[in-house]
Design a protein around this motif. Structure first.
Motif, PDB file in Angstrom:
ATOM      1  N   TYR A 116      10.711 117.226  54.458  1.00  0.00           N
ATOM      2  CA  TYR A 116      11.681 117.019  53.885  1.00  0.00           C
ATOM      3  C   TYR A 116      10.629 116.456  52.214  1.00  0.00           C
ATOM      4  CZ  TYR A 116      13.751 116.537  58.066  1.00  0.00           C
ATOM      5  OH  TYR A 116      13.877 116.465  58.813  1.00  0.00           O
ATOM      6  N   GLU A 117       9.520 116.218  52.031  1.00  0.00           N
ATOM      7  CA  GLU A 117       8.793 116.640  51.216  1.00  0.00           C
ATOM      8  C   GLU A 117       9.777 117.525  49.882  1.00  0.00           C
ATOM      9  OE1 GLU A 117       4.951 115.603  51.529  1.00  0.00           O
ATOM     10  OE2 GLU A 117       5.139 113.431  51.577  1.00  0.00           O
ATOM     11  N   LYS A 118       9.086 119.237  50.418  1.00  0.00           N
ATOM     12  CA  LYS A 118       9.592 120.251  50.151  1.00  0.00           C
ATOM     13  C   LYS A 118      11.614 120.184  49.220  1.00  0.00           C
ATOM     14  CE  LYS A 118       6.411 122.615  52.699  1.00  0.00           C
ATOM     15  NZ  LYS A 118       6.622 123.388  53.679  1.00  0.00           N
ATOM     16  N   PHE A 119      11.905 119.537  49.956  1.00  0.00           N
ATOM     17  CA  PHE A 119      13.745 118.760  49.536  1.00  0.00           C
ATOM     18  C   PHE A 119      13.837 117.755  48.878  1.00  0.00           C
ATOM     19  CE2 PHE A 119      13.590 122.165  52.872  1.00  0.00           C
ATOM     20  CZ  PHE A 119      14.011 123.241  52.359  1.00  0.00           C
ATOM     21  N   GLY A 120      12.981 117.086  48.112  1.00  0.00           N
ATOM     22  CA  GLY A 120      12.453 115.843  46.886  1.00  0.00           C
ATOM     23  C   GLY A 120      12.451 114.780  48.156  1.00  0.00           C
ATOM     24  N   PHE A 121      12.670 114.475  49.293  1.00  0.00           N
ATOM     25  CA  PHE A 121      12.647 113.137  49.571  1.00  0.00           C
ATOM     26  C   PHE A 121      11.425 112.825  49.542  1.00  0.00           C
ATOM     27  CE2 PHE A 121      15.597 115.720  51.859  1.00  0.00           C
ATOM     28  CZ  PHE A 121      17.131 114.628  51.656  1.00  0.00           C
ATOM     29  N   THR A 122      11.225 111.363  49.158  1.00  0.00           N
ATOM     30  CA  THR A 122       9.942 110.166  48.361  1.00  0.00           C
ATOM     31  C   THR A 122      10.761 108.957  49.799  1.00  0.00           C
ATOM     32  OG1 THR A 122      10.705 109.551  46.819  1.00  0.00           O
ATOM     33  CG2 THR A 122       9.738 111.174  46.416  1.00  0.00           C
ATOM     34  N   PRO A 123       9.393 108.736  49.796  1.00  0.00           N
ATOM     35  CA  PRO A 123       9.226 107.465  50.432  1.00  0.00           C
ATOM     36  C   PRO A 123      10.159 106.295  49.578  1.00  0.00           C
ATOM     37  CG  PRO A 123       6.471 107.833  50.199  1.00  0.00           C
ATOM     38  CD  PRO A 123       7.889 109.117  49.450  1.00  0.00           C
ATOM     39  N   PRO A 124      10.530 105.490  49.770  1.00  0.00           N
ATOM     40  CA  PRO A 124      11.291 104.684  49.545  1.00  0.00           C
ATOM     41  C   PRO A 124      11.139 104.141  47.772  1.00  0.00           C
ATOM     42  CG  PRO A 124      12.193 104.006  51.403  1.00  0.00           C
ATOM     43  CD  PRO A 124      10.754 104.704  50.852  1.00  0.00           C
ATOM     44  N   SER A 125      11.991 104.351  46.600  1.00  0.00           N
ATOM     45  CA  SER A 125      10.561 103.842  45.362  1.00  0.00           C
ATOM     46  C   SER A 125      10.870 102.307  45.716  1.00  0.00           C
ATOM     47  CB  SER A 125      11.711 104.215  44.117  1.00  0.00           C
ATOM     48  OG  SER A 125      13.549 103.694  44.547  1.00  0.00           O
ATOM     49  N   ARG A 126      12.071 101.542  45.812  1.00  0.00           N
ATOM     50  CA  ARG A 126      12.043  99.779  46.694  1.00  0.00           C
ATOM     51  C   ARG A 126      12.123  99.975  47.771  1.00  0.00           C
ATOM     52  NH1 ARG A 126      16.609  98.871  42.457  1.00  0.00           N
ATOM     53  NH2 ARG A 126      16.851  97.056  43.363  1.00  0.00           N
ATOM     54  N   PRO A 127      10.846  99.968  49.124  1.00  0.00           N
ATOM     55  CA  PRO A 127      11.201 100.185  50.156  1.00  0.00           C
ATOM     56  C   PRO A 127      11.341  98.180  50.557  1.00  0.00           C
ATOM     57  CG  PRO A 127       8.727 100.063  49.504  1.00  0.00           C
ATOM     58  CD  PRO A 127      10.004 100.282  48.229  1.00  0.00           C
ATOM     59  N   ALA A 128      11.447  97.185  49.272  1.00  0.00           N
ATOM     60  CA  ALA A 128      11.606  95.533  49.774  1.00  0.00           C
ATOM     61  C   ALA A 128      12.905  95.709  49.505  1.00  0.00           C
ATOM     62  CB  ALA A 128      11.236  95.064  48.559  1.00  0.00           C
ATOM     63  N   THR A 129      13.958  96.430  49.106  1.00  0.00           N
ATOM     64  CA  THR A 129      14.718  96.509  48.857  1.00  0.00           C
ATOM     65  C   THR A 129      15.931  96.990  50.344  1.00  0.00           C
ATOM     66  OG1 THR A 129      15.932  98.654  47.985  1.00  0.00           O
ATOM     67  CG2 THR A 129      15.263  96.439  46.489  1.00  0.00           C
ATOM     68  N   LEU A 130      15.677  97.698  50.891  1.00  0.00           N
ATOM     69  CA  LEU A 130      16.283  98.333  52.465  1.00  0.00           C
ATOM     70  C   LEU A 130      15.970  97.206  53.587  1.00  0.00           C
ATOM     71  CD1 LEU A 130      14.615 101.660  51.991  1.00  0.00           C
ATOM     72  CD2 LEU A 130      16.751 100.489  51.168  1.00  0.00           C
ATOM     73  N   MET A 131      17.119  97.248  54.420  1.00  0.00           N
ATOM     74  CA  MET A 131      16.484  96.160  55.260  1.00  0.00           C
ATOM     75  C   MET A 131      17.924  96.911  56.537  1.00  0.00           C
ATOM     76  SD  MET A 131      17.592  92.732  53.583  1.00  0.00           S
ATOM     77  CE  MET A 131      16.756  91.550  55.718  1.00  0.00           C
ATOM     78  N   GLU A 132      17.285  96.914  57.733  1.00  0.00           N
ATOM     79  CA  GLU A 132      17.550  98.157  58.991  1.00  0.00           C
ATOM     80  C   GLU A 132      17.710  96.669  60.266  1.00  0.00           C
ATOM     81  OE1 GLU A 132      15.457 100.991  59.923  1.00  0.00           O
ATOM     82  OE2 GLU A 132      13.534  99.449  60.455  1.00  0.00           O
ATOM     83  N   ARG A 133      18.816  97.427  61.315  1.00  0.00           N
ATOM     84  CA  ARG A 133      18.661  96.629  62.483  1.00  0.00           C
ATOM     85  C   ARG A 133      18.588  98.036  63.394  1.00  0.00           C
ATOM     86  NH1 ARG A 133      23.888  94.276  64.065  1.00  0.00           N
ATOM     87  NH2 ARG A 133      22.757  92.996  65.839  1.00  0.00           N
ATOM     88  N   TYR A 134      17.200  97.727  64.425  1.00  0.00           N
ATOM     89  CA  TYR A 134      16.409  99.012  64.569  1.00  0.00           C
ATOM     90  C   TYR A 134      16.503  98.604  66.021  1.00  0.00           C
ATOM     91  CZ  TYR A 134      13.721 103.283  65.875  1.00  0.00           C
ATOM     92  OH  TYR A 134      13.315 103.870  65.900  1.00  0.00           O
ATOM     93  N   PHE A 135      17.001  99.855  67.286  1.00  0.00           N
ATOM     94  CA  PHE A 135      17.358  99.010  68.615  1.00  0.00           C
ATOM     95  C   PHE A 135      16.291 100.304  69.290  1.00  0.00           C
ATOM     96  CE2 PHE A 135      20.824  96.958  66.916  1.00  0.00           C
ATOM     97  CZ  PHE A 135      20.543  95.265  66.771  1.00  0.00           C
ATOM     98  N   PRO A 136      15.108 100.991  68.809  1.00  0.00           N
ATOM     99  CA  PRO A 136      14.685 101.784  69.430  1.00  0.00           C
ATOM    100  C   PRO A 136      14.809 102.690  70.837  1.00  0.00           C
ATOM    101  CG  PRO A 136      12.874 100.508  69.018  1.00  0.00           C
ATOM    102  CD  PRO A 136      14.388 100.443  68.396  1.00  0.00           C
ATOM    103  N   ASN A 137      14.696 101.091  71.598  1.00  0.00           N
ATOM    104  CA  ASN A 137      15.104 101.329  73.676  1.00  0.00           C
ATOM    105  C   ASN A 137      16.295 101.053  73.717  1.00  0.00           C
ATOM    106  OD1 ASN A 137      12.727 102.152  73.946  1.00  0.00           O
ATOM    107  ND2 ASN A 137      12.044  99.951  73.487  1.00  0.00           N
ATOM    108  N   ILE A 138      17.438 101.771  72.474  1.00  0.00           N
ATOM    109  CA  ILE A 138      18.821 101.755  73.228  1.00  0.00           C
ATOM    110  C   ILE A 138      19.884 102.105  73.996  1.00  0.00           C
ATOM    111  CG2 ILE A 138      19.915 102.717  71.115  1.00  0.00           C
ATOM    112  CD1 ILE A 138      21.992 100.145  70.711  1.00  0.00           C
ATOM    113  N   TYR A 139      19.072 102.815  74.211  1.00  0.00           N
ATOM    114  CA  TYR A 139      19.279 103.975  75.164  1.00  0.00           C
ATOM    115  C   TYR A 139      19.050 104.349  77.058  1.00  0.00           C
ATOM    116  CZ  TYR A 139      21.416 105.878  71.212  1.00  0.00           C
ATOM    117  OH  TYR A 139      22.247 105.900  70.344  1.00  0.00           O
ATOM    118  N   SER A 140      17.756 103.326  77.055  1.00  0.00           N
ATOM    119  CA  SER A 140      16.938 103.431  77.654  1.00  0.00           C
ATOM    120  C   SER A 140      17.499 102.194  78.979  1.00  0.00           C
ATOM    121  CB  SER A 140      15.790 102.349  77.437  1.00  0.00           C
ATOM    122  OG  SER A 140      14.815 103.484  76.787  1.00  0.00           O
ATOM    123  N   ASN A 141      17.655 102.606  80.444  1.00  0.00           N
ATOM    124  CA  ASN A 141      18.920 102.045  81.305  1.00  0.00           C
ATOM    125  C   ASN A 141      17.362 100.211  82.539  1.00  0.00           C
ATOM    126  OD1 ASN A 141      20.505 103.629  81.183  1.00  0.00           O
ATOM    127  ND2 ASN A 141      19.493 104.957  82.944  1.00  0.00           N
TER     128      ASN A 141
END
Length: 141
Positions: A116-141
């Motif tokens: 992805y870096e080869k295509f111009g993607f970088t770590p967020p320039s302002r990571p403190a502005t990003l938030m998420e709701r993340y449920f990594p095991n949502i498909y587990s039974n």
């Protein structure tokens, strides 16, 4: 060597193959139910990568086609890796007319930073502005 064909025609997608890979082999969506994947495909801009009519790769973009896009579910089947197909898939994604002039294009990756870096993607320039709701095991039974 066969030429890779990339299409956004959803009718060409091998949904069982995509589901098998994502739900069984991916690092991000083990156990994803088929109806969830089908709904995701229905509501996304999808890219299928094909060799001699056989699907060997996939990428999906969630976008408003004006200001924002998020790249998801990118894969090339293991037996076809190392041949430049992921780069061709990314070139097709980033070259799509509906994905031009976007203010923000995001993705999450655990192990493909180099690609992805080869295509111009970088770590967020302002990571403190990003938030998420993340449920990594949502498909587990």
């Amino acid at each position: 060597m066969a030429t890779l064909h990339i299409s956004t025609n959803k009718a060409d997608l091998d949904v069982p193959l995509i589901h098998q890979f994502i739900s069984e082999q991916s690092t991000w969506a083990i156990g994803m139910p088929l109806p969830v994947l089908e709904r995701a495909i229905d509501n996304s801009l999808c890219f299928g990568a094909y060799l001699d009519g056989r699907q060997i790769g996939f990428a999906r973009v969630v976008t408003d086609c004006a200001t924002f896009a998020n790249l998801l579910d990118v894969f090339v089947l293991p037996e076809f890796r190392g041949r430049g197909y992921s780069k061709q898939l990314m070139e097709a994604v980033l070259g799509h007319p509906d994905l031009q002039g976007l203010r923000r294009f995001t993705l999450a990756t655990g192990d493909a930073h180099g690609l992805y870096e080869k295509f111009g993607f970088t770590p967020p320039s302002r990571p403190a502005t990003l938030m998420e709701r993340y449920f990594p095991n949502i498909y587990s039974n």
